[in-house]
Design a protein around this motif. Structure first.
Motif, PDB file in Angstrom:
ATOM      1  N   GLY A   1      45.060  45.958  43.646  1.00  0.00           N
ATOM      2  CA  GLY A   1      44.653  47.306  44.023  1.00  0.00           C
ATOM      3  C   GLY A   1      44.273  47.438  45.471  1.00  0.00           C
ATOM      4  N   ARG A   2      45.108  46.910  46.366  1.00  0.00           N
ATOM      5  CA  ARG A   2      44.841  47.071  47.803  1.00  0.00           C
ATOM      6  C   ARG A   2      46.159  47.302  48.542  1.00  0.00           C
ATOM      7  N   PRO A   3      46.126  47.983  49.705  1.00  0.00           N
ATOM      8  CA  PRO A   3      47.359  48.290  50.422  1.00  0.00           C
ATOM      9  C   PRO A   3      48.093  47.033  50.884  1.00  0.00           C
ATOM     10  N   VAL A   4      49.404  47.060  50.723  1.00  0.00           N
ATOM     11  CA  VAL A   4      50.281  45.964  51.132  1.00  0.00           C
ATOM     12  C   VAL A   4      51.337  46.460  52.104  1.00  0.00           C
TER      13      VAL A   4
ATOM     14  N   ALA B   1      41.235  51.574  43.371  1.00  0.00           N
ATOM     15  CA  ALA B   1      42.619  51.661  42.884  1.00  0.00           C
ATOM     16  C   ALA B   1      42.837  50.747  41.688  1.00  0.00           C
ATOM     17  N   ALA B   2      42.304  49.518  41.752  1.00  0.00           N
ATOM     18  CA  ALA B   2      42.474  48.586  40.631  1.00  0.00           C
ATOM     19  C   ALA B   2      41.852  49.149  39.360  1.00  0.00           C
TER      20      ALA B   2
ATOM     21  N   ALA C   1      52.749  43.081  42.983  1.00  0.00           N
ATOM     22  CA  ALA C   1      52.885  44.294  43.792  1.00  0.00           C
ATOM     23  C   ALA C   1      51.518  44.778  44.239  1.00  0.00           C
ATOM     24  N   GLY C   2      51.480  45.330  45.438  1.00  0.00           N
ATOM     25  CA  GLY C   2      50.280  45.984  45.931  1.00  0.00           C
ATOM     26  C   GLY C   2      50.538  47.466  46.117  1.00  0.00           C
TER      27      GLY C   2
ATOM     28  N   ILE D   1      39.331  47.300  30.685  1.00  0.00           N
ATOM     29  CA  ILE D   1      39.490  47.992  31.962  1.00  0.00           C
ATOM     30  C   ILE D   1      38.776  47.192  33.036  1.00  0.00           C
ATOM     31  N   ARG D   2      38.957  47.611  34.266  1.00  0.00           N
ATOM     32  CA  ARG D   2      38.208  47.036  35.395  1.00  0.00           C
ATOM     33  C   ARG D   2      37.259  48.100  35.943  1.00  0.00           C
TER      34      ARG D   2
END
Length: 661
Positions: free
Chosen positions: A194-197, A573-574, A123-124, A390-391
């Protein structure tokens, strides 16, 4: 008379899906391991007469040749869609409802993450918009949606056929029950980028407000330099997730850090913010202890970000080959005069004090930014210490690919040379493997090969290479990204990184990294995807560098994958999603489980109509020529160490300076 500028599109993506889109890197013809890209079916079930032009155009512009868009009349129903799914030529499916749009590059990003991780569904982010962007969100770990929220239709999810076998969960019209299908998968089978899809129209009243916490981002002396920048970016990512973030620095006196353990003003500021969580990191510029963390942790949760391993040792940031951090640091420390310095007779006591804080009933959690750091933290921390992965966040709109030829003209760099980039706050720092780096660069030095060295390098001649460009420290992220994007290849010889930020910054600009297979670099460089990792043995770096200098195709392929993969994994976002998982598991957020972001998040992607610019002031201003000469002279006499008597003199001088009206 000139035309008025066009207003930004309601969905916030410039030129999409009919106008000129933001330039980007083209997708390589095959996956990183040589396999073909998955064959994707986009399924849109629609009644007769529904306008599908925007939806269809967003699919056609995906630059994904292995794609088929099936427009299924609603009256044909479930049986027709099941027949499509049974086709052996279909590897993955995405349901896109009429009026919904795929974001630029969505299918490539989803498919690459599925290929790299083996996830059955990826999922994005969903961009919700009405007359403007309202919010961004992504599916939670359950099927639940908050009352009043926009239903989860699944257009932001790529489903591999294995995710749907035996239980396609289709309604009578052939639409997927996305919430049920997503919830049926295990955590290991689900992936998130973590990017728009998906761009989805919503009622303005139905966009769900983010769950919010009051968070204090606590640093030692601020947010300049590598670890300080990482802490700032992480805090900004949390603000984009709707949290209320207050920034507090313990001190502005780094020369006093060795003798300072209390910070009344800073601790009062923290108390005034009434935080639900304190996110602490990079404290050793203000103190050599964790005493302040212990005091704050007794009032409420503290998460300690391991930008380095200082919280787990008696003194140092990286134990290297030293085993004393495991058995107990003491006066036999091999580098008490190296930063962060501490008098030898205080090291054993300091190590014990730190362990007491970490093992306390209300001890802090440890947040590790790489797999290696997580493993190392669990090895060095007292038994029972909580550590989570975490990232880190990166400004994915500022660090972006550009027109390499245009960037070189702008920066005065040679048009046709192969340019090798080296980048660090201190290029010849003791942990950056300078001798190995110099040997590798000298091995490929010849006409047509140049080197760009970004960072503090008091004596550029030490590199011993011709055709050297040394712009020094660059404190503006947009300018730094331009230098990155002008180069062909990034190389580091570092052996001690909890993560390594420069490989990710370079990769976001479409520049692959060559590094040793060691420490946190095994996470910041995805071997064979965003760069190459070589064994930590003599000659390995030089040989691989020579191969990549001669292979333009390999560099271009790795650079393209680097941008795609690292944007998905290290966007703001990620990073926020990685922390969201932890705080939700601890019961600190009680909403629907669907992480939601403010509209400003969209500006952190290059295709946004209103792109967020990079930060400035990220590193200290360049030193004056006299200071550089004095520093070189000091290093010739004392090396990089700072004897105790010198430190005491600096401390007394700072104290006297502040006492003078």
């Amino acid at each position: 008379m000139t035309d008025a500028p066009a207003s930004p599109p309601a969905h916030g993506v410039a030129g999409w899906p009919f106008g000129a889109a933001a330039p980007g890197i083209r997708r390589p013809a095959t996956l990183p391991d040589g396999r073909p890209w998955p064959r994707i079916r986009v399924v849109t079930v629609a009644a007769a007469g529904v306008d599908l032009r925007d939806t269809a155009a967003s699919v056609l512009r995906q630059d994904y040749p292995e794609l088929r868009h099936d427009l299924v009349p609603a009256h044909l129903g479930r049986a027709h869609v099941e027949a499509l799914l049974a086709d052996a030529a279909c590897d993955a499916v995405l349901w896109l409802s009429p009026g919904e749009l795929l974001a630029p590059g969505a299918l490539t990003a989803l498919a690459l993450e599925a290929a790299l991780t083996g996830a059955l569904a990826v999922a994005g982010l969903r961009v919700l918009f009405a007359d403007r962007v309202l919010a961004l969100d992504t599916p939670g770990t359950t099927a639940s949606d908050a009352p009043g929220g926009v239903p989860f239709t699944g257009g932001e999810v790529l489903w591999m056929r294995g995710a749907l076998g035996g239980q396609t969960m289709l309604d009578a019209d052939g639409r997927l029950n996305a919430a049920a299908a997503w919830s049926a998968l295990t955590d290991a089978a689900r992936g998130t980028i973590g990017r728009p899809v998906l761009l989805q129209r919503a009622d303005r009243a139905s966009a769900e407000a983010p769950d919010a916490l009051s968070i204090v981002s606590l640093t030692g002396t601020g947010t300049q330099g590598g670890a300080g920048v990482a802490q700032r970016r992480l805090a900004e990512a949390l603000a984009l997730a709707g949290h209320r973030v207050t920034h507090v620095a313990l001190s502005d006196r780094p020369e006093a850090a060795e003798w300072t353990d209390t910070f009344p003003k800073a601790e009062a500021l923290v108390a005034d913010a009434v935080p639900a969580l304190i996110l602490a990191g990079n404290l050793h510029g203000a103190t050599r202890s964790l005493d302040v963390v212990g005091r704050l942790a007794r009032r409420g949760p503290v998460a300690l970000v391991l930008h380095d391993l200082f919280p787990l040792t008696g003194r140092c940031c990286h134990p290297r080959a030293c085993t004393r951090a495991v058995t107990g640091c003491d006066a036999t420390c091999p580098g008490p005069d190296e930063y962060p310095q501490l008098a030898p007779n205080r090291i054993a006591g300091m190590h014990a004090r730190k362990r007491a804080v970490l093992s306390g009933v209300a001890g802090p959690w440890l947040l590790a930014n790489s797999d290696w750091t997580l493993t190392r933290a669990l090895d060095l921390a007292p038994p029972g210490t909580v550590a989570e992965r975490i990232r880190l966040a990166f400004p994915t709109a500022a660090f972006r690919p550009g027109d390499r030829a245009a960037l070189r003209r702008r920066l005065g760099l040679p048009a046709d040379d192969v340019l090798i980039l080296v980048s660090a706050v201190i290029v010849d720092g003791p942990d950056k493997g300078f001798s190995d780096l110099r040997a590798a660069l000298q091995a490929v030095a010849r006409l047509g090969v140049g080197v760009v060295a970004i960072g503090r390098l008091d004596d550029p001649a030490r590199l011993g290479v011709p055709n050297l460009f040394a712009p020094g420290l660059i404190a503006d992220e947009e300018i730094l990204a331009a230098w990155y994007g002008a180069c062909d290849l990034h190389v580091t010889a570092s052996r001690h990184e909890t993560l390594g930020q420069t490989p990710i910054e370079a990769g976001l600009c479409g520049v692959p990294t060559l590094a040793y297979r060691t420490s946190g670099l095994t996470s910041s460089v995805i071997d064979g995807v965003s760069g190459r990792l070589v064994p930590l043995e003599p000659g390995a770096l030089s040989q691989a560098l020579a191969e990549l200098v001669d292979d333009a195709g390999a560099r271009a392929r790795l650079g393209a994958f680097a941008r795609i993969a690292l944007e998905s994994r290290h966007s703001p976002a990620a990073a926020a999603l990685s922390l969201d998982r932890i705080v939700r598991a601890r019961g600190m957020l009680t909403g629907s489980g669907r992480p939601t972001f403010t509209p400003a998040l969209l500006g952190h992607f290059p295709f946004a109509a209103d792109r967020q610019p990079g930060a400035s002031g990220t590193v200290p201003a360049p030193s004056r020529p006299l200071v550089r000469r004095l520093r070189r002279a000091k290093q010739m006499v004392l090396g990089r160490r700072m004897p105790l008597f010198v430190r005491r003199c600096l401390y007394l001088a700072g104290t006297l300076r502040r006492s003078v009206p």
